[in-house]
Design a protein around this motif. Structure first.
Motif, PDB file in Angstrom:
ATOM      1  N   UNK A  50       0.863  -1.184   0.000  1.00 22.74           N
ATOM      2  CA  UNK A  50       0.000   0.000   0.000  1.00 22.74           C
ATOM      3  C   UNK A  50       0.894   1.226   0.000  1.00 22.74           C
ATOM      4  N   UNK A  51       0.752   2.059  -1.032  1.00 26.91           N
ATOM      5  CA  UNK A  51       1.592   3.250  -1.164  1.00 26.91           C
ATOM      6  C   UNK A  51       0.677   4.472  -1.138  1.00 26.91           C
ATOM      7  N   UNK A  52       0.830   5.288  -0.111  1.00 30.70           N
ATOM      8  CA  UNK A  52       0.064   6.527   0.009  1.00 30.70           C
ATOM      9  C   UNK A  52       0.882   7.654  -0.600  1.00 30.70           C
ATOM     10  N   UNK A  53       0.259   8.385  -1.551  1.00 29.51           N
ATOM     11  CA  UNK A  53       1.013   9.379  -2.310  1.00 29.51           C
ATOM     12  C   UNK A  53       0.207  10.645  -2.560  1.00 29.51           C
ATOM     13  N   UNK A  54       0.951  11.688  -2.915  1.00 28.96           N
ATOM     14  CA  UNK A  54       0.319  12.841  -3.535  1.00 28.96           C
ATOM     15  C   UNK A  54       0.002  12.384  -4.947  1.00 28.96           C
ATOM     16  N   UNK A  55      -1.014  12.966  -5.554  1.00 29.75           N
ATOM     17  CA  UNK A  55      -1.422  12.525  -6.893  1.00 29.75           C
ATOM     18  C   UNK A  55      -0.607  13.281  -7.943  1.00 29.75           C
ATOM     19  N   UNK A  56       0.493  12.688  -8.396  1.00 29.41           N
ATOM     20  CA  UNK A  56       1.383  13.351  -9.353  1.00 29.41           C
ATOM     21  C   UNK A  56       1.547  12.553 -10.636  1.00 29.41           C
ATOM     22  N   UNK A  57       1.649  13.263 -11.741  1.00 29.86           N
ATOM     23  CA  UNK A  57       1.877  12.639 -13.048  1.00 29.86           C
ATOM     24  C   UNK A  57       3.257  11.979 -13.050  1.00 29.86           C
ATOM     25  N   UNK A  58       3.322  10.766 -13.575  1.00 30.73           N
ATOM     26  CA  UNK A  58       4.605  10.078 -13.732  1.00 30.73           C
ATOM     27  C   UNK A  58       5.013   9.208 -12.562  1.00 30.73           C
ATOM     28  N   UNK A 112      13.010   2.016  -1.397  1.00 30.95           N
ATOM     29  CA  UNK A 112      13.126   2.728  -2.675  1.00 30.95           C
ATOM     30  C   UNK A 112      11.857   3.511  -3.003  1.00 30.95           C
ATOM     31  N   UNK A 113      10.711   2.915  -2.739  1.00 31.90           N
ATOM     32  CA  UNK A 113       9.437   3.595  -3.012  1.00 31.90           C
ATOM     33  C   UNK A 113       9.330   4.851  -2.145  1.00 31.90           C
ATOM     34  N   UNK A 114       9.720   4.732  -0.872  1.00 31.21           N
ATOM     35  CA  UNK A 114       9.585   5.872   0.037  1.00 31.21           C
ATOM     36  C   UNK A 114      10.560   7.002  -0.280  1.00 31.21           C
ATOM     37  N   UNK A 115      11.568   6.739  -1.103  1.00 30.08           N
ATOM     38  CA  UNK A 115      12.494   7.804  -1.529  1.00 30.08           C
ATOM     39  C   UNK A 115      11.869   8.718  -2.581  1.00 30.08           C
ATOM     40  N   UNK A 154       3.924   7.480   2.506  1.00 29.25           N
ATOM     41  CA  UNK A 154       4.298   6.293   3.279  1.00 29.25           C
ATOM     42  C   UNK A 154       3.932   5.052   2.487  1.00 29.25           C
ATOM     43  N   UNK A 155       4.750   4.011   2.628  1.00 24.71           N
ATOM     44  CA  UNK A 155       4.471   2.724   1.984  1.00 24.71           C
ATOM     45  C   UNK A 155       4.475   1.627   3.042  1.00 24.71           C
TER      46      UNK A 155
END
Length: 176
Positions: free
Chosen positions: A11-19, A68-71, A77-78
Motif C-alpha cells: 500500500x503506497x500513500x502518495x500525492x497525486x502526481x503525473x509520472x 526505494x518507493x519511500x524515496x 508512506x508505503x
C-alpha cells in the motif's frame, strides 16, 4: 527473515502526481520483479492517493523495495502486508450472449451458485459482476468459458489491513 517468496500487498500513500506510477513500476522492473496486479484510487485521506500493488517476492526484497518507493518525493508512506494480515478482494465483469441466459438453465445456476450479480441485460448480451477472491473469479471464468465469454475484465487487488494503519495519525502530525 524468510528467503521464501510469498505474496505481499503493498500500500503506497502518495500525492497525486503525473509520472509517479512509472517511477514506482520502474523500481520493480529494475529488479526483474513482476507486478501481479496494481490498483490506484483515492484513499481515506482527502487529497491522498493509494496504490495497491500485489507482488510475489522474498521479505528481504520487499523491505528494500519499500525503502526505494519511500524515496520518491511524492510518496507519503508505503506499507507491505501478507495475505493473513489483510482482507482483500478483486472485482470482474463478464459480458455473455443474452440467449444463453434464457436458454441455458445451467448458466442461471452458475450465476446463483457463484453469488455473481447481473448488472445489465439487453437483447444481445448480459453483464455479470463478481467480487471475491481470485480463486472464485477464476472458477466462474472457467464455468462461463464453456458457453463463451464475449468480454472479460478483472480489477487488481483491493485490500484493507486487519490491524489499523497509522497513516491518518502520521498525516495529522505532518500537517500541523
Amino acid at each position: 527473515m524468510s528467503q521464501e517468496k510469498q505474496l505481499y500487498t503493498v500500500s503506497v500513500y502518495t500525492e497525486n502526481n503525473i509520472g509517479l506510477l512509472n517511477r514506482i513500476s520502474a523500481i520493480f522492473q529494475r529488479r526483474h520483479i513482476n507486478i501481479e496486479s496494481i490498483n490506484s484510487s483515492v484513499s481515506e485521506i482527502e487529497g491522498v492517493s493509494r496504490f495497491t500493488i500485489l507482488v510475489k517476492i522474498t521479505e528481504e526484497q520487499m523491505k528494500k523495495i519499500i525503502g526505494q518507493i519511500e524515496k520518491q518525493v511524492e510518496v507519503i508512506k508505503a506499507f507491505y502486508h501478507t495475505d493473513d494480515e489483510t482482507i482483500y478482494q478483486e472485482s470482474c465483469l463478464f459480458k455473455v450472449k443474452s440467449d444463453l441466459l434464457f436458454n441455458e438453465r445451467q448458466i442461471q445456476n452458475i450465476i446463483k451458485d457463484s453469488n455473481a450479480r447481473i448488472v445489465t441485460v439487453n437483447k444481445e448480451f448480459f453483464v455479470l459482476e463478481k467480487s471475491g477472491r481470485k480463486s472464485e473469479i477464476e472458477l466462474l471464468h472457467r464455468e462461463l468459458s464453456i458457453f463463451g465469454i464475449l468480454q472479460f475484465t478483472r480489477s487488481g487487488r483491493i485490500s484493507v489491513t486487519k490491524e489499523p494503519m497509522e497513516i491518518s495519525k502520521m498525516l495529522e502530525a505532518f500537517q500541523q
